[in-house]
Write an enzyme that holds these catalytic residues in place. Sequence first.
Site, PDB file in Angstrom:
ATOM      1  CG  ASP A 122      -1.986   0.859   0.946  1.00 39.60           C
ATOM      2  OD1 ASP A 122      -1.885   1.692  -0.072  1.00 39.60           O
ATOM      3  OD2 ASP A 122      -2.616   1.333   2.370  1.00 39.60           O
ATOM      4  CD1 TRP A 134       7.961   6.285  -2.440  1.00 38.92           C
ATOM      5  CD2 TRP A 134       6.691   6.945  -4.640  1.00 38.92           C
ATOM      6  NE1 TRP A 134       8.779   6.039  -3.482  1.00 38.92           N
ATOM      7  CE2 TRP A 134       8.711   6.453  -4.511  1.00 38.92           C
ATOM      8  CE3 TRP A 134       6.009   6.879  -7.113  1.00 38.92           C
ATOM      9  CZ2 TRP A 134       8.982   6.953  -5.983  1.00 38.92           C
ATOM     10  CZ3 TRP A 134       7.160   7.335  -7.231  1.00 38.92           C
ATOM     11  CH2 TRP A 134       8.561   6.901  -6.787  1.00 38.92           C
ATOM     12  CB  SER A 180     -13.065  -7.243  -3.925  1.00 39.63           C
ATOM     13  OG  SER A 180     -13.798  -7.259  -3.353  1.00 39.63           O
ATOM     14  CG  ASN A 199      -7.922  -1.403  -4.853  1.00 39.41           C
ATOM     15  OD1 ASN A 199      -7.213  -2.380  -5.152  1.00 39.41           O
ATOM     16  ND2 ASN A 199      -8.355  -1.011  -4.206  1.00 39.41           N
ATOM     17  NE  ARG A 258      -2.821  -1.569   4.663  1.00 45.49           N
ATOM     18  CZ  ARG A 258      -3.927  -1.184   4.331  1.00 45.49           C
ATOM     19  NH1 ARG A 258      -4.584  -1.967   5.051  1.00 45.49           N
ATOM     20  NH2 ARG A 258      -4.445  -0.967   3.191  1.00 45.49           N
ATOM     21  CB  ILE A 279      -7.694  -7.004   7.879  1.00 50.08           C
ATOM     22  CG1 ILE A 279      -6.320  -7.311   8.882  1.00 50.08           C
ATOM     23  CG2 ILE A 279      -7.150  -7.891   7.183  1.00 50.08           C
ATOM     24  CD1 ILE A 279      -5.248  -7.019   8.711  1.00 50.08           C
ATOM     25  CB  SER A 280      -7.844  -3.373   2.871  1.00 49.73           C
ATOM     26  OG  SER A 280      -7.533  -1.805   3.581  1.00 49.73           O
TER      27      SER A 280
END
Length: 244
Positions: A12, A17, A58, A60, A180, A187-188
């Site tokens: 992630d 960035w 799913s 995204n 992560r 946990i997303s």
Amino acid sequence: MSLPQHLAIIMDGNGRWAQQRQLPRIAGHQQGVKVVRTVVQECARRGIAYLTLYAFSSENWQRPMTEVDALMGLLDYYLDVELPLLQQQGIRLQVIGDLDRLPSSLAQRVRQQVASTATNPGMVLTLALSYGARDELVRAVRRLLTDARRKDISAEALDETLLASYLDTAAMPDPDLLIRTSGEMRISNFLLWQLAYTELYFCSCYWPDFDVAALDRALADFSRRSRRFGQAGDFEPTSRLGES
Ligand code: IPE
Ligand code: IPE
Ligand code: MG
């Protein structure tokens, strides 16, 4: 040093960035792909047996179409460029997630690539593509119900092993360590069932800045963890029951 047999990573922070550098988000994703290459090679070199990377969730799909398209293009590129390297290193490629939601030509290519590495003896590299843990559970239960009707499986026959055998991850052990990046501590919707006893490691750097040193810090931290799986552990009692 004890090594995780199965390492899972939520990669992630690509967007932030890029944003930090006044670049478009896709530039972050491009840089992220380079890091994937390094991490895959380094994990294989260290003898990690399973590496699972959360590449596209799913949820995204709800991002702007331009970003989704660019991510699909990058995936296509990754499969194209990396496959010879994976083959060279004997790495086995797998995917979890709902491939049916990918553009059909890409899904077909992914399936071909997976098949072409199926007998490789090395590390199993699993890409989570169009993956959501709740979606995985729903798809699993749907198939299980169909089988139950067809093969007459009783409700009493259902146990954890049977349910797990319907998950996308049926053929692999649960992750020992989850990393992560980007400082988010959630946990997303990743591997909710499989992470039950996984050690969690959060690091603040954005995925494009993740490097070998950061990987080593996470692995060193893991090797110091004491995993108990709900059991009593092996502490020496200072006083025994009944003694004063
Ligand atoms: C992770 O980076 C890559 C994907 C989810 C595909 P993000 O795109 O989520 O980057 P941030 O979290 O917005 O910085
Ligand atoms: C999780 O990151 C998904 C991937 C890394 C592929 P997200 O950026 O989508 O998750 P949230 O929105 O921060 O929870
Ligand atoms: Mg993110």
